[in-house]
Scaffold this active site. Sequence first.
Site, mmCIF file in Angstrom:
data_model
loop_
_atom_site.group_PDB
_atom_site.id
_atom_site.type_symbol
_atom_site.label_atom_id
_atom_site.label_comp_id
_atom_site.label_asym_id
_atom_site.label_seq_id
_atom_site.Cartn_x
_atom_site.Cartn_y
_atom_site.Cartn_z
ATOM 1 C CD GLU A 59 10.668 -54.432 125.608
ATOM 2 O OE1 GLU A 59 11.163 -53.552 126.322
ATOM 3 O OE2 GLU A 59 11.286 -55.434 125.232
ATOM 4 C CB THR A 60 5.119 -55.184 119.764
ATOM 5 O OG1 THR A 60 4.062 -55.802 120.515
ATOM 6 C CG2 THR A 60 4.977 -55.567 118.296
#
Length: 308
Positions: free
Chosen positions: A63-64
């Site tokens: 995830e970013t």
Amino acid sequence: MPATPSHPLGRGHDGPRRRVPFLFVDVFAVGPLTGNPVALVPDADDLGEEVMRAAAREFNQSETTFLLRPRRPDATWRLRSFTPIGAEVFGAGHNALGAWLWLAASGRLPGGEGEFVQEIGEDLLPVRVRAQAGRPPAVSMDQSPPRFGAAVGDPAELAAALGLAEADLVAGAPAQVVGTGADHLLVPLRARAAVDRARPDQARLAAVLASVGGEGCYLYSREPGGDGATAYARFFNPTMGIAEDPATGTAAGPLAALLVRDGAARGDVRIAQGHAAGRPSLIEVAVRGDLVTVTGSGLVVAEGTLLL
């Protein structure tokens, strides 16, 4: 000569480029280069959604997270998180915890600790940041009340999708979808060795998840391992383009809620994850009725600049 086509994310390599700072934060970590890394882009209000999705593909982390000013007056910060395939996720796990660790480390929180509110999707979720002498801060986040969903009706197919034998599953304990923000399939296995031995067929597992309305798959064993953990786990999420995630707060919360509901834990749960991926992690979860609170720590391990 034909005109050079424009690119939706910018003017191309020969035009002016914007400098966008980013950081990597190891979350649920026992030291640098352990736990679950999240790429974090602070002050991202001027980035469009298309750029956010493209940046998440570029970082290729599970995830970013993008940190923005809140839209609602009772929130402190707004968070948006995307997977490597550009899918947005809305749970409060390592994606959110990493942002608050950086906020504390960078002096963005008055006094370095306190109680705050994060806006994730349509939810407003409380966050508590506690300073620890000589150590990174601890962050506690409330998740949504647990939802108990469908159970897998074909354990043989589930085992095959995981690359395991049906005998590796705990007899009489169904694999069930539970959510505290994101709905994940929780699969009890007899032994830690079986958790480590799993080799999922991604397409086959995705089909099983679709059949019960699950987003990801959390394998766990309650076999004691001498580490004091209540459960030993691995997480796979083919529906979001994540082969394996080394520490998953959005799955640890549902697992803790399930264990407490079934009387397998009293209310405080410690989950060991990431060992098979070479990134040992520890997730602490407290369950008090419908209140599920995930706690973890971590540290900033890298910083850099995107040139867009």
